[in-house]
Design a protein around this motif. Sequence first.
Motif, PDB file in Angstrom:
ATOM      1  N   GLU A 189       0.830  -1.209   0.000  1.00  0.00           N
ATOM      2  CA  GLU A 189       0.000   0.000   0.000  1.00  0.00           C
ATOM      3  C   GLU A 189       0.862   1.256   0.000  1.00  0.00           C
ATOM      4  O   GLU A 189       0.521   2.248  -0.644  1.00  0.00           O
ATOM      5  CB  GLU A 189      -0.952   0.006   1.199  1.00  0.00           C
ATOM      6  CG  GLU A 189      -2.081  -1.007   1.109  1.00  0.00           C
ATOM      7  CD  GLU A 189      -1.645  -2.431   1.465  1.00  0.00           C
ATOM      8  OE1 GLU A 189      -0.556  -2.599   2.054  1.00  0.00           O
ATOM      9  OE2 GLU A 189      -2.387  -3.369   1.123  1.00  0.00           O
ATOM     10  N   GLN A 241      -2.725  -6.021  -5.937  1.00  0.00           N
ATOM     11  CA  GLN A 241      -3.676  -5.790  -4.848  1.00  0.00           C
ATOM     12  C   GLN A 241      -4.989  -6.520  -5.094  1.00  0.00           C
ATOM     13  O   GLN A 241      -5.566  -7.087  -4.165  1.00  0.00           O
ATOM     14  CB  GLN A 241      -3.938  -4.296  -4.663  1.00  0.00           C
ATOM     15  CG  GLN A 241      -2.840  -3.585  -3.912  1.00  0.00           C
ATOM     16  CD  GLN A 241      -3.176  -2.125  -3.667  1.00  0.00           C
ATOM     17  OE1 GLN A 241      -3.568  -1.410  -4.574  1.00  0.00           O
ATOM     18  NE2 GLN A 241      -3.012  -1.701  -2.429  1.00  0.00           N
ATOM     19  N   SER A 299      -6.307   5.334  -2.879  1.00  0.00           N
ATOM     20  CA  SER A 299      -5.050   4.770  -2.388  1.00  0.00           C
ATOM     21  C   SER A 299      -4.711   5.317  -1.004  1.00  0.00           C
ATOM     22  O   SER A 299      -4.296   4.573  -0.113  1.00  0.00           O
ATOM     23  CB  SER A 299      -3.932   5.091  -3.381  1.00  0.00           C
ATOM     24  OG  SER A 299      -2.717   4.539  -2.993  1.00  0.00           O
ATOM     25  N   GLN A 346      -6.980   3.705   1.533  1.00  0.00           N
ATOM     26  CA  GLN A 346      -6.563   2.335   1.834  1.00  0.00           C
ATOM     27  C   GLN A 346      -5.294   2.314   2.688  1.00  0.00           C
ATOM     28  O   GLN A 346      -5.172   1.478   3.583  1.00  0.00           O
ATOM     29  CB  GLN A 346      -6.314   1.555   0.529  1.00  0.00           C
ATOM     30  CG  GLN A 346      -7.581   1.212  -0.207  1.00  0.00           C
ATOM     31  CD  GLN A 346      -7.300   0.506  -1.511  1.00  0.00           C
ATOM     32  OE1 GLN A 346      -6.565   0.997  -2.349  1.00  0.00           O
ATOM     33  NE2 GLN A 346      -7.898  -0.671  -1.677  1.00  0.00           N
ATOM     34  N   TYR A 347      -4.389   3.221   2.413  1.00  0.00           N
ATOM     35  CA  TYR A 347      -3.153   3.294   3.174  1.00  0.00           C
ATOM     36  C   TYR A 347      -3.425   3.703   4.631  1.00  0.00           C
ATOM     37  O   TYR A 347      -2.810   3.188   5.547  1.00  0.00           O
ATOM     38  CB  TYR A 347      -2.206   4.298   2.512  1.00  0.00           C
ATOM     39  CG  TYR A 347      -0.928   4.534   3.269  1.00  0.00           C
ATOM     40  CD1 TYR A 347       0.114   3.614   3.208  1.00  0.00           C
ATOM     41  CD2 TYR A 347      -0.775   5.668   4.060  1.00  0.00           C
ATOM     42  CE1 TYR A 347       1.293   3.823   3.911  1.00  0.00           C
ATOM     43  CE2 TYR A 347       0.405   5.883   4.767  1.00  0.00           C
ATOM     44  CZ  TYR A 347       1.423   4.963   4.699  1.00  0.00           C
ATOM     45  OH  TYR A 347       2.584   5.165   5.398  1.00  0.00           O
TER      46      TYR A 347
END
Length: 136
Positions: free
Chosen positions: A3, A65, A130, A133-134
Motif C-alpha cells: 500500500e 492488490q 489509495s 486504503q493506506y
Amino acid sequence: MLETIRLLFDFGLLVLIWIVQLVIYPSFSEYKREDLMRWHKKYINRIAIVVMPLMIGQLSLVIVQVFRDLTSLNIISLVLVMMMWGSTFLQFVPIHNDISFGIVDRNLLHKLTNKNWLRTILWTVIFIISFFQYSS
C-alpha cells in the motif's frame, strides 16, 4: 508495504497530471506552430521517461492488490487505472501525434487541455482511494 509503494506511485501520477494540466498543456498555446512542433517532439520523449514507469508501476501494483485482496476499492482502482490507460493511448497519444506532425491549431490545443480534465480528476480519485486504503 504494498500500500505504501502504491501510494507513492499514485502520488507521483497525481503531481504529474496536475502539472501537465495547469502548466504544460496550457503552455503549448504560447508557441508558434513550428516551435511547438520542434519542442513537442522533445517533450514527448522526455515525458515518456517519467510517465511510463509510473503508469506501469501503478497498474502492476493495482493488479497485485486485486489478486491479494479482492475488495470493492481494489476493483474500482483497477477499473479507473484501466480507464487511464485507455484514455491515454486511445485519445491522448493520437492528439500528441497530430501535434508532432504539425496537424495542430488552437482548437486541438484547447481540446487537449479540456479532455485532460477527466484524466486529472480520475487520477486524483485514484490517489484518494489509495490514500484511504493506506490510512485504514
